[in-house]
Design a protein around this motif. Structure first.
Motif, PDB file in Angstrom:
ATOM      1  N   SER A 151       0.823  -1.208   0.000  1.00 18.43           N
ATOM      2  CA  SER A 151       0.000   0.000   0.000  1.00 18.43           C
ATOM      3  C   SER A 151       0.860   1.261   0.000  1.00 18.43           C
ATOM      4  N   TRP A 152       1.899   1.281   0.837  1.00 17.93           N
ATOM      5  CA  TRP A 152       2.723   2.482   0.933  1.00 17.93           C
ATOM      6  C   TRP A 152       3.475   2.751  -0.369  1.00 17.93           C
ATOM      7  N   ALA A 153       3.976   1.675  -1.012  1.00 16.36           N
ATOM      8  CA  ALA A 153       4.658   1.844  -2.293  1.00 16.36           C
ATOM      9  C   ALA A 153       3.694   2.376  -3.349  1.00 16.36           C
ATOM     10  N   MET A 154       2.456   1.915  -3.313  1.00 17.17           N
ATOM     11  CA  MET A 154       1.465   2.387  -4.275  1.00 17.17           C
ATOM     12  C   MET A 154       1.123   3.854  -4.026  1.00 17.17           C
ATOM     13  N   ILE A 155       1.003   4.236  -2.767  1.00 14.69           N
ATOM     14  CA  ILE A 155       0.740   5.639  -2.433  1.00 14.69           C
ATOM     15  C   ILE A 155       1.857   6.525  -2.956  1.00 14.69           C
ATOM     16  N   THR A 156       3.086   6.082  -2.749  1.00 14.69           N
ATOM     17  CA  THR A 156       4.243   6.847  -3.208  1.00 14.69           C
ATOM     18  C   THR A 156       4.254   6.981  -4.723  1.00 14.69           C
ATOM     19  N   ARG A 157       3.916   5.882  -5.410  1.00 12.04           N
ATOM     20  CA  ARG A 157       3.908   5.898  -6.871  1.00 12.04           C
ATOM     21  C   ARG A 157       2.853   6.866  -7.412  1.00 12.04           C
ATOM     22  N   ILE A 158       1.660   6.817  -6.849  1.00 10.66           N
ATOM     23  CA  ILE A 158       0.584   7.707  -7.297  1.00 10.66           C
ATOM     24  C   ILE A 158       0.974   9.162  -7.074  1.00 10.66           C
ATOM     25  N   LEU A 159       1.551   9.437  -5.911  1.00  9.73           N
ATOM     26  CA  LEU A 159       1.947  10.807  -5.585  1.00  9.73           C
ATOM     27  C   LEU A 159       3.035  11.298  -6.520  1.00  9.73           C
ATOM     28  N   ARG A 160       3.973  10.408  -6.858  1.00 11.94           N
ATOM     29  CA  ARG A 160       5.083  10.787  -7.740  1.00 11.94           C
ATOM     30  C   ARG A 160       4.626  10.980  -9.173  1.00 11.94           C
ATOM     31  N   GLU A 161       3.770  10.086  -9.688  1.00 11.63           N
ATOM     32  CA  GLU A 161       3.390  10.112 -11.091  1.00 11.63           C
ATOM     33  C   GLU A 161       2.206  11.037 -11.396  1.00 11.63           C
ATOM     34  N   GLU A 162       1.300  11.198 -10.419  1.00 16.38           N
ATOM     35  CA  GLU A 162       0.062  11.920 -10.710  1.00 16.38           C
ATOM     36  C   GLU A 162      -0.227  13.066  -9.758  1.00 16.38           C
ATOM     37  N   GLY A 163       0.542  13.147  -8.674  1.00 10.04           N
ATOM     38  CA  GLY A 163       0.310  14.213  -7.717  1.00 10.04           C
ATOM     39  C   GLY A 163      -0.893  13.933  -6.828  1.00 10.04           C
ATOM     40  N   VAL A 164      -1.221  14.917  -6.015  1.00  7.95           N
ATOM     41  CA  VAL A 164      -2.328  14.766  -5.076  1.00  7.95           C
ATOM     42  C   VAL A 164      -3.641  14.515  -5.796  1.00  7.95           C
ATOM     43  N   ARG A 165      -3.820  15.104  -6.973  1.00  9.40           N
ATOM     44  CA  ARG A 165      -5.061  14.935  -7.726  1.00  9.40           C
ATOM     45  C   ARG A 165      -5.324  13.474  -8.065  1.00  9.40           C
ATOM     46  N   GLY A 166      -4.255  12.683  -8.160  1.00 11.01           N
ATOM     47  CA  GLY A 166      -4.423  11.275  -8.482  1.00 11.01           C
ATOM     48  C   GLY A 166      -5.236  10.512  -7.454  1.00 11.01           C
ATOM     49  N   PHE A 167      -5.223  10.990  -6.216  1.00  7.71           N
ATOM     50  CA  PHE A 167      -5.965  10.317  -5.152  1.00  7.71           C
ATOM     51  C   PHE A 167      -7.463  10.627  -5.204  1.00  7.71           C
ATOM     52  N   TYR A 168      -7.836  11.556  -6.042  1.00  3.84           N
ATOM     53  CA  TYR A 168      -9.254  11.920  -6.129  1.00  3.84           C
ATOM     54  C   TYR A 168      -9.862  11.553  -7.472  1.00  3.84           C
ATOM     55  N   LYS A 169      -9.184  10.656  -8.189  1.00  4.55           N
ATOM     56  CA  LYS A 169      -9.760  10.147  -9.417  1.00  4.55           C
ATOM     57  C   LYS A 169     -11.000   9.322  -9.087  1.00  4.55           C
ATOM     58  N   GLY A 170     -12.023   9.481  -9.904  1.00  4.35           N
ATOM     59  CA  GLY A 170     -13.253   8.730  -9.670  1.00  4.35           C
ATOM     60  C   GLY A 170     -14.183   9.372  -8.669  1.00  4.35           C
ATOM     61  N   LEU A 171     -13.815  10.552  -8.141  1.00  3.39           N
ATOM     62  CA  LEU A 171     -14.662  11.193  -7.138  1.00  3.39           C
ATOM     63  C   LEU A 171     -16.009  11.604  -7.730  1.00  3.39           C
TER      64      LEU A 171
END
Length: 329
Positions: A183-203
């Protein structure tokens, strides 16, 4: 000496904003959500893969001797969907490991517990507050509908980043080899490749999915009241009536609103060759229709129903049980 009694000591004022024991909704919802998620996790993995275009592209072709590939034509029909679900569970168990059937369970639990806690807390207390302040203290379908919509919006906004991580983990095998990241590696990858906005995809699709929770809560309350009137109060009859009400409400709500689940999964898919295929709710809807047809909007429906119906029964039974236990103390 006066015979008059001293005035009674005023008791501390009760918080007038939240109903008494409002915390019970929070605890009961979280506990129910946790148990339901663990029991039905394998179906959640299957559902996510069937909803994803990455999985469908991977399994649309079959390798033959010589390195060539041929298109695979799958049977149609609702019955085949249930057979396909069983086949995928078997293949995951055989080709990956039994543990793979619980991929994404960590983020799921991290998401489900606060999501259900927030949802049940907001709904359980919200309907009382709305009824008290806007409907003379009486509950009805309009009160339930408003409280459910509010609970869905609050829950979706608060927990969307967790579901993005969970979806990425469940799709990981389709485009990466070797050991899957945690999970932590995936969080890091999303943050690196897509930024904070990546965590709100599908909202946006999650907000569209508020209609599912609204239908579910409103129908559940109605069915629970009907079964209680038929069975009478107390006893096993009322309990089974509650279980049937929870399962039926979830089934109906899912059938009506299921396409938003597929759209949400597509929006949360990882980048492919550094590119984003699905960029928005309307664009995703049009692209899926153009490339795959309306049938694709119901991909994974059988696995979804096999998961959410028993999940709802488990979750609501624990929720109602905790509330009943709290009222008896």
């Amino acid at each position: 000496m006066s015979d008059e009694l001293p005035p009674p000591v005023a008791s501390p004022a009760r918080n007038s904003f939240l109903p008494a024991k409002s915390w019970q909704h929070f605890v009961a919802g979280g506990l129910g959500g946790m148990c339901g998620a663990i029991v039905t996790s394998p179906f959640d993995v299957v559902k996510t893969r069937l909803q994803s275009s990455l999985y469908q592209e991977h399994h649309a072709k079959l390798s033959v001797p010589g390195g060539a590939t041929v298109a695979v034509r799958k049977p149609g029909g609702l019955l085949w969907n249930f057979v396909e679900t069983a086949h995928i569970i078997r293949d995951i168990y055989r080709d990956e490991s039994p543990r793979a059937l619980f991929k994404g369970l960590g983020p799921t639990l991290v998401g489900v517990i606060p999501a259900r806690s927030i949802n049940f807390f907001t709904y359980g207390n919200g309907k009382q507050l709305i009824a008290t302040h806007f409907n003379h203290g009486e509950e009805n379908s309009y009160v339930h509908l408003t409280a459910a919509a509010l609970a869905g919006i609050v829950t979706g906004t608060a927990t969307n980043p967790i579901w993005v991580v969970k979806t990425r983990l469940q799709l990981e095998r389709e485009h990466h080899h070797g050991r899957a990241p945690g999970s932590w590696a995936m969080i890091t990858r999303i943050l690196r490749e897509e930024g904070v906005r990546g965590f709100y995809k599908g909202l946006s699709a999650s907000y569209l999915g508020v209609t599912e929770g609204t239908i579910q809560w409103t129908l559940y309350e109605r069915l629970k009241k009907l079964t209680r009137n038929v069975e009478g109060k107390g006893g096993a009859g009322e309990w089974f009536g509650m279980l049937g009400s929870a399962g039926t409400a979830k089934c109906v709500a899912s059938l009506i609103t299921y396409p938003h689940e597929v759209l949400r999964t597509r929006l949360r898919q990882p980048l492919v060759d550094g590119k984003v295929k699905y960029t928005g709710l309307v664009q995703t809807f049009r692209l899926v229709l153009a490339e795959e047809g309306a049938k694709a909007l119901y991909g994974g429906l059988s696995a979804h129903l096999m998961r959410v119906v028993p999940n709802a029964a488990v979750m609501y039974s624990i929720y109602e049980g905790v509330l009943s236990w709290g009222e008896s103390r």
